[in-house]
Design a protein around this motif. Structure first.
Motif, mmCIF file in Angstrom:
data_model
loop_
_atom_site.group_PDB
_atom_site.id
_atom_site.type_symbol
_atom_site.label_atom_id
_atom_site.label_comp_id
_atom_site.label_asym_id
_atom_site.label_seq_id
_atom_site.Cartn_x
_atom_site.Cartn_y
_atom_site.Cartn_z
ATOM 1 N N ASP A 25 0.692 -1.265 -0.102
ATOM 2 C CA ASP A 25 0.029 -0.009 0.052
ATOM 3 C C ASP A 25 0.835 1.274 0.005
ATOM 4 O O ASP A 25 0.259 2.432 -0.289
ATOM 5 N N LYS A 26 2.056 1.269 0.367
ATOM 6 C CA LYS A 26 2.851 2.376 0.457
ATOM 7 C C LYS A 26 3.534 2.759 -0.947
ATOM 8 O O LYS A 26 4.064 3.877 -1.071
ATOM 9 N N MET A 27 3.214 1.983 -2.015
ATOM 10 C CA MET A 27 3.725 2.360 -3.364
ATOM 11 C C MET A 27 2.601 3.089 -3.736
ATOM 12 O O MET A 27 1.937 2.798 -5.004
ATOM 13 N N ARG A 28 2.425 4.393 -3.321
ATOM 14 C CA ARG A 28 1.301 5.191 -3.661
ATOM 15 C C ARG A 28 1.183 5.691 -5.080
ATOM 16 O O ARG A 28 0.379 6.371 -5.725
ATOM 17 N N LEU A 29 2.515 5.892 -5.435
ATOM 18 C CA LEU A 29 2.994 6.588 -6.612
ATOM 19 C C LEU A 29 2.943 5.718 -7.983
ATOM 20 O O LEU A 29 3.803 6.025 -8.781
ATOM 21 N N LEU A 30 2.718 4.431 -7.610
ATOM 22 C CA LEU A 30 3.110 3.527 -8.882
ATOM 23 C C LEU A 30 2.188 3.630 -10.200
ATOM 24 O O LEU A 30 1.014 3.842 -9.976
ATOM 25 N N ARG A 31 3.158 3.640 -11.018
ATOM 26 C CA ARG A 31 2.443 4.139 -12.417
ATOM 27 C C ARG A 31 2.715 2.670 -13.261
ATOM 28 O O ARG A 31 1.793 2.582 -14.222
ATOM 29 N N VAL A 32 3.536 1.748 -13.068
ATOM 30 C CA VAL A 32 3.649 0.817 -14.039
ATOM 31 C C VAL A 32 3.910 -0.385 -12.911
ATOM 32 O O VAL A 32 4.928 -0.687 -12.254
ATOM 33 N N LEU A 33 3.038 -1.481 -13.121
ATOM 34 C CA LEU A 33 3.103 -2.791 -12.384
ATOM 35 C C LEU A 33 3.204 -3.946 -13.705
ATOM 36 O O LEU A 33 2.305 -4.160 -14.348
ATOM 37 N N ASP A 34 4.429 -4.450 -13.867
ATOM 38 C CA ASP A 34 4.491 -5.285 -14.976
ATOM 39 C C ASP A 34 5.103 -6.777 -14.178
ATOM 40 O O ASP A 34 6.338 -7.059 -13.848
ATOM 41 N N LEU A 35 4.193 -7.625 -14.374
ATOM 42 C CA LEU A 35 4.258 -8.913 -13.956
ATOM 43 C C LEU A 35 4.248 -10.159 -15.071
ATOM 44 O O LEU A 35 4.014 -11.070 -14.848
ATOM 45 N N GLU A 36 4.619 -9.492 -16.162
ATOM 46 C CA GLU A 36 4.829 -10.388 -17.227
ATOM 47 C C GLU A 36 5.615 -11.786 -17.017
ATOM 48 O O GLU A 36 6.803 -11.592 -16.481
ATOM 49 N N ASP A 37 4.827 -12.964 -17.231
ATOM 50 C CA ASP A 37 5.460 -14.235 -16.950
ATOM 51 C C ASP A 37 5.639 -14.516 -15.830
ATOM 52 O O ASP A 37 6.700 -15.545 -15.182
ATOM 53 N N ALA A 38 5.612 -13.778 -14.739
ATOM 54 C CA ALA A 38 5.546 -14.022 -13.384
ATOM 55 C C ALA A 38 4.965 -15.421 -12.998
ATOM 56 O O ALA A 38 3.764 -15.588 -13.170
ATOM 57 N N THR A 39 5.730 -16.256 -11.970
ATOM 58 C CA THR A 39 4.902 -17.307 -11.475
ATOM 59 C C THR A 39 4.492 -17.344 -9.985
ATOM 60 O O THR A 39 5.018 -16.472 -9.218
ATOM 61 N N GLY A 40 3.222 -18.032 -9.957
ATOM 62 C CA GLY A 40 2.928 -18.133 -8.422
ATOM 63 C C GLY A 40 1.840 -16.926 -8.116
ATOM 64 O O GLY A 40 1.416 -16.708 -7.142
ATOM 65 N N LEU A 41 1.428 -16.019 -8.981
ATOM 66 C CA LEU A 41 0.561 -15.239 -9.111
ATOM 67 C C LEU A 41 -0.717 -15.606 -9.358
ATOM 68 O O LEU A 41 -1.325 -16.250 -10.298
ATOM 69 N N VAL A 42 -1.766 -15.509 -8.365
ATOM 70 C CA VAL A 42 -3.145 -16.199 -8.395
ATOM 71 C C VAL A 42 -4.104 -14.963 -8.297
ATOM 72 O O VAL A 42 -3.737 -13.805 -7.819
#
Length: 831
Positions: free
Chosen positions: A428-445
């Motif tokens: 939640d502290k990443m309030r300024l986040l503009r890009v979230l790139d999880l391409e091909d990440a494993t374990g994400l549900v």
């Protein structure tokens, strides 16, 4: 460039021959400029000076001069150097015939006007060759070139430069632009051993303990001659032990900065960085986010740069179009390199890679400015690290407390995860986040995305390749600043209804991975009820399953029961019940509200087709569209909707099963004139009539088309005036024994031809004058016999024949025999 004095002897014989061929080209006796370009450290200077001194050219030109452009640029000094060299050549010629009476001129005292007069006199009568080494701007060239254009007998100028744009500016004829590439691995290895051991040796026999470390060092050098010669020369003075070589390989970044013997490499590469415009430097310093040897898609980079604010809409061009021009500028300056797979794409470059040594420069500079921090194995810090861009490597094994002690999350603008994902990576502290790139990440549900609504500044969200994502939360609608949503290769069947709130969305890329039989419920349902009755049991079984699983109790560290329920209810059951194909996703009503969309796909129009097509028709900004689920009921309406999309540049149409696209796309439609890329997947039987009017079509891909008259189809395609890439894939044509004939005067702009026809392929024939610009001919899954290939020797532009997947020695020999008389000597490559 003294470090490269020996490298011209190794691995550059072909390049030397090809450039000399351009210089001695008899097609024109007029003034001509030959440009040799490529990244710093390739040995352009060494190659061109070797050519300049070659016997072939010394007998062809009466006068010659070779000058390196100094920094800062000084025209007077440039002319003085030229005059002195040309006068020396004249003096030497006079000496040879006994004319010793001339006195030495005091060129050092001449004014600029006097130097120009003297140069005109020296270049007045004979044929001359001038080499201008390291031209670094078009402005320099614009000052230099008028001088030589007035001197009609200056027949040839060879220019070296690091930038493609400058090369094109100097040599306006593409034929005379030569791109120098890194050495082939074998040549790089030979050059390395010569420098280290002061001669030719067989390392495997004489120093087997160094072989593995030599490979690692050569990989770091990335076959760049400057790096090979410099590092090889340094190692020649060091103990030849695996330990010493491993230390150099593992600490190459520090060695480049601190070791004076290797400083030449950094100095030369830093010149390329220092010459970048300010706005492009930011893009370059973004590249260390990606791991070593990682291939990065052009679209991925461009959309991320746009989301970061590195580009702004300007003079009618969108922010992404401006960012795309930055990408191509980095390519043209050789700061990033086109990946091999993308060289022949429609756009010219579809993806890129970072040269290892250039990446070290990028890492060093980005760390100085607190831009990029990579969390990886062995990473630790005594205090929190401040950064704008956080990259997490999958080999980092720390826990949450360690993560929070290292990362200052309040400053993070982008988060990129490579490999294994863990929930505490996002906060939640990443309030300024503009890009979230999880391409091909494993374990994400699914449940890991429940807090995504809090990132109100998010502009780029990629879950591409995350196969365990079956559903997006409705709270996605809160991300009103979102510009890019990429969920290709996930397991989503449908997008949430709230997606229509994302009015700033420009790019919506969605597609599903095919249903895995191991997790499919179809066999289970058949066992319960028989296929004919599964629609009766499905709702009941779904309800019972949900009652058992929907409570959000954990099953393992990542997945809870709610996730399992989503898998069955939102994916497997939905796919079976609605008889969906294996690629597209369903979209909600009201998509026409997303007026900013320019990329949309792959949308399943098989369900609620009319409503979806009505929405698509209203998206007049669309440049790229992909649809699936096309049938006879919606095919004509699809064509009508496409006609209204006047800006459309790329179109993909798919329909599975035997009926496929048969009868769906018939009619005399006038599709958008901007259409450049067309992909048709599914049974066509015959090529749609409107294809012949696609005058701006650059790329065409056919698969499972089952076209019954290949000759007619090839004739139509051969008349398309701008077709550059043609991919004929599995079952493009019906039956076996398909013989393709490319007639004289057809396919005048074709650059790439891929034939992946399987057992249906029998032969391909090129008549004299067909496909004159064809550079790459690619065969996949075809049987090649002695009579399969005809006319390959007539393909005057052919550079490479690529054989992909399981070709035996006899087939390779057939290809080589067919190419034997081709004057271009095309390369045969196995991949």
């Amino acid at each position: 460039m003294a470090a490269l004095e020996e490298s011209h002897l190794v691995g550059r014989e072909k390049e030397k021959s090809e450039v000399i061929k351009l210089v001695t080209d008899q097609a024109t006796e007029q003034f001509q400029v030959i440009s040799v370009w490529g990244m710093g450290g390739l040995g352009k200077t060494t190659l061109v000076k070797d050519i300049y001194q070659s016997q072939e050219l010394s007998s062809m030109f009466e006068k010659r001069a070779c000058v390196t452009i100094m920094r800062p640029f000084n025209l007077e000094e440039l002319l003085r150097s030229l005059v002195m060299q040309l006068d020396r050549e004249s003096s030497e010629q006079r000496d040879l015939v006994g004319l010793m009476g001339s006195t030495k001129k005091t060129f050092m005292l001449m004014s600029l006007a006097d130097l120009m007069k003297e140069l005109a006199k020296l270049l007045g009568t004979e044929k001359c060759l001038i080499v201008l080494d390291d031209v670094s701007s078009t402005a320099e060239w614009n000052i230099i070139i008028p001088i030589f254009r007035e001197m009609k007998n200056t027949r040839r100028i060879i220019v070296t430069t690091r930038e493609e744009g400058i090369a094109k500016h100097c040599s306006q004829n593409q034929k005379y632009i030569y791109k120098l590439k890194v050495l082939a691995y074998e040549d790089a290895h030979n050059l390395f051993t010569k420098k280290v051991f002061k001669g030719t040796i067989t390392m495997e026999k004489q120093y087997p303990e160094l072989v593995e470390q030599a490979k690692l060092i050569l990989k770091k050098c990335d076959q760049l001659p400057l790096a090979i010669v410099t590092i090889g020369g340094f190692l020649a003075t060091q103990p030849k032990t695996p330990l010493e070589w491993r230390k150099l390989s593992e600490h190459i970044s520090a060695e480049l900065e601190m070791n004076p013997e290797l400083g030449t490499i950094r100095t030369i590469l830093m010149r390329s960085y220092d010459g970048l415009p300010y706005h492009v430097k930011s893009c370059f310093l973004y590249m260390p986010i990606f791991p070593e040897d990682h291939r990065v898609g052009r679209g991925r980079l461009v959309r991320r740069w746009s989301a970061e604010g590195y580009s702004r809409e300007l003079r009618g061009k969108s922010a992404e179009e401006i960012a795309d021009s930055y990408f191509m500028e980095l390519i043209s300056r050789s700061m990033i390199l086109p990946s091999e797979e993308s060289i022949y794409s429609k756009e010219g470059v579809g993806s890129c890679q970072f040269h290892d040594l250039m990446r070290e420069i990028g890492i060093s500079k980005s760390m100085e400015e607190n831009l990029v921090f990579t969390l990886e194995e062995g990473c630790s810090s005594n205090s929190q690290v401040t950064m704008r861009h956080l990259a997490i490597n999958g080999n980092w094994k720390g826990d949450q407390s360690e993560f929070e002690s290292i990362v200052d999350m309040s400053r993070v603008r982008s988060l990129t995860c490579f490999g294994n994902w863990r929930p505490f990576f996002i906060s939640d502290k990443m309030r300024l986040l503009r890009v979230l790139d999880l391409e091909d990440a494993t374990g994400l549900v699914n449940h890991h995305l429940k807090h995504i609504r809090k990132f109100l500044h998010l502009r780029y969200l990629s879950l591409r390749g995350c196969e365990e994502i079956y559903h997006l939360p409705d709270s996605l609608g809160n991300l009103t600043q979102l510009e890019t949503l990429d969920v290709r290769g996930t397991s989503m069947v449908m997008l949430p209804k709230t997606i229509i709130k994302l009015r700033n969305l420009k790019s919506l890329c969605a597609s599903r991975k095919p249903v895995d039989e191991d997790v499919s419920c179809e066999k289970l349902l058949d066992a319960l009820s028989g296929t004919d009755n599964k629609m009766f049991f499905l709702p009941l079984f779904s309800v019972l399953f949900c009652l058992a699983c929907c409570a959000p109790q954990k099953i393992d560290d990542n997945m809870n029961r709610h996730d399992v329920c989503t898998i069955f209810c939102c994916y497997a059951f939905s796919t079976i019940a609605m008889n969906l194909d294996q690629y597209g996703v369903l979209v909600p009503r009201g998509m026409q509200k997303l007026k900013a969309l320019h990329t949309l796909g792959v949308v399943n129009i098989g369900r609620r087709g009319k409503g979806v097509l009505k929405d698509i028709k209203g998206l007049i900004q669309l440049r790229k569209l992909g649809v699936t689920g096309v049938n006879k009921e919606n095919g004509q309406e699809l064509c009508a909707a496409i006609i209204s999309l006047s800006r459309l540049e790329s179109l993909s149409i798919r329909s599975e099963g035997k009926p496929g696209l048969f009868g769906c796309l018939d009619g005399k439609f006038m599709f958008p004139e901007n259409l450049q890329s067309l992909k048709l997947y599914g049974n066509l039987v015959k090529l749609p009539e409107w294809v012949q009017w696609l005058k701006n079509l650059v790329k065409l891909k056919l698969q499972s088309s089952m076209i019954s008259e290949p000759d007619t189809a090839i004739q139509v395609l051969g008349n398309l005036p701008n077709l550059a890439l043609l991919h004929l894939l599995e079952e493009s044509f019906e039956g076996k024994g398909v013989c393709l004939s490319f007639q004289q005067g057809s396919f005048v702009t074709l650059v790439v031809l891929e034939l992946r026809l399987g057992p249906s392929f029998k032969s391909v024939k090129f008549e004299q004058g067909a496909a004159p610009k064809l550079e790459l001919l690619k065969f996949c899954y075809v049987d090649i016999k002695s009579d399969s290939l005809s006319g390959l020797d007539s393909l005057s532009g052919l550079k490479e024949v690529m054989l992909q997947y399981n070709f035996d020695a006899d087939e390779v020999e057939c290809v080589r025999a067919a190419l034997a008389k081709n004057p271009n000597r095309p390369v045969v490559k196995m991949v």
